[in-house]
Design an enzyme around this catalytic site. Structure first.
Site, mmCIF file in Angstrom:
data_model
loop_
_atom_site.group_PDB
_atom_site.id
_atom_site.type_symbol
_atom_site.label_atom_id
_atom_site.label_comp_id
_atom_site.label_asym_id
_atom_site.label_seq_id
_atom_site.Cartn_x
_atom_site.Cartn_y
_atom_site.Cartn_z
ATOM 1 N N ASP A 96 -20.902 37.724 17.715
ATOM 2 C CA ASP A 96 -20.852 37.656 16.256
ATOM 3 C C ASP A 96 -19.451 38.027 15.759
ATOM 4 O O ASP A 96 -18.955 39.117 16.034
ATOM 5 C CB ASP A 96 -21.891 38.618 15.672
ATOM 6 C CG ASP A 96 -22.229 38.329 14.213
ATOM 7 O OD1 ASP A 96 -21.343 37.836 13.488
ATOM 8 O OD2 ASP A 96 -23.365 38.600 13.806
ATOM 9 N N HIS B 46 -23.208 34.685 14.949
ATOM 10 C CA HIS B 46 -23.943 35.171 13.779
ATOM 11 C C HIS B 46 -25.228 34.375 13.559
ATOM 12 O O HIS B 46 -26.149 34.857 12.912
ATOM 13 C CB HIS B 46 -23.038 35.060 12.550
ATOM 14 C CG HIS B 46 -23.441 35.935 11.418
ATOM 15 N ND1 HIS B 46 -23.813 37.256 11.570
ATOM 16 C CD2 HIS B 46 -23.543 35.676 10.073
ATOM 17 C CE1 HIS B 46 -24.113 37.779 10.393
ATOM 18 N NE2 HIS B 46 -23.961 36.845 9.471
ATOM 19 N N SER C 35 -27.897 39.189 7.952
ATOM 20 C CA SER C 35 -26.569 39.423 7.400
ATOM 21 C C SER C 35 -26.667 40.266 6.128
ATOM 22 O O SER C 35 -27.211 41.366 6.152
ATOM 23 C CB SER C 35 -25.872 38.079 7.168
ATOM 24 O OG SER C 35 -24.501 38.242 6.932
#
Length: 269
Positions: A222, A250, A98
């Site tokens: 995601d 995610h 991320s």
């Protein structure tokens, strides 16, 4: 073992360092708003496969110091450079999830990939987390602004909502509670500060500087770092490999643990 590395006069970064005797090193950079514990399930397995796993808590998160300022990508990449210097790391794999992927990319661009032999990006928030003129991917800036309002008014509610968005597969209540607590370990001001960097910063110039083999892992479901971002990264980074995770959001490192670990280990060798 765990210890601290001083990266600035009044900032110490917590480091979890497992299997230090191995020469095959992976430095993990976590995503927002968690800490190194995000990779618990990799740290359970990879050391037994012969890898040295180094997890850090970014400044403001986990067990690291929480200064009022210093949440730009440049500053966070500089923190990593200080850790690399202190630990004398060479020929290591830099892995980021991320916003950790965004920071890893900034490290590569800003510090010429010092010491990095391979790069691994997991649901990376790059080259831009939000949509921009000429870049129709990512989420809307207004959605980030709404998260900022929640942080300043009801951060636990924001974290609970984020937990539900983070994963595609169903969570047990104990796991959900554990993940929620990771976010609470951060300071409120650092949670907001890094989110502002997510909203405002871009990495278009950085990805052009990548010269090492790069692995891109992306969950097809995601909802945070949207799947088109991975395709853009794959197109922009020479010598990159993109692997889709069909049953993940995610949190692909947890939702498809075995596939995640195998892809990473096969990539590093």
């Amino acid at each position: 073992m765990g210890y601290y590395v001083k990266v600035a006069p009044e900032v110490n970064i917590y480091v979890e360092d497992i299997n230090r005797k191995s020469s095959k090193t992976i430095l993990f950079v976590h995503g927002w708003p968690a800490n190194h514990k995000l990779f618990e399930y990799q740290f359970n397995v990879l050391p037994a496969m012969g890898y040295r796993c180094i997890g850090i808590d970014l400044r403001g998160f986990g067990k690291s110091d929480k200064p009022w300022e210093g949440y730009s990508y440049n500053r966070l990449a500089d923190d990593i450079r200080q850790i690399v210097k202190a630990l004398r790391l060479q020929n290591f794999t830099l892995a980021g999830h991320s916003v950790g992927g965004a920071i890893a990319l900034r490290y590569m661009g800003r510090h010429n990939g010092y010491g990095v032999s391979k790069l691994a990006l997991f649901g990376a928030a790059a080259p831009s987390f939000i949509k921009r003129p000429g870049f129709p991917f990512g989420i809307e800036a207004k959605d980030v602004n709404a998260l900022l309002v929640q942080i300043y008014n009801d951060r636990p509610k924001m974290l609970a909502d984020l937990t539900n968005m983070f994963f595609h597969q169903a969570l047990t209540k104990p796991f959900s509670d554990w993940f929620f607590q990771l976010g609470l370990e951060a300071a409120g001001h650092s949670t907001a500060g890094l989110l502002i960097s997510l909203r405002d910063e871009t990495l278009f110039a950085d990805i052009k500087k990548i010269r090492v083999p790069t692995l891109i892992l992306q969950g097809q479901h995601d909802q945070i770092c949207l799947p088109p971002l991975a395709s853009v990264l794959h197109q922009g980074i020479t010598n990159s490999k993109l692997v889709w995770f069909e049953h993940s959001g995610h949190g692909l490192f947890w939702e498809e643990q075995k596939k995640f670990t195998n892809e990473l280990a096969n990539f590093i060798g």
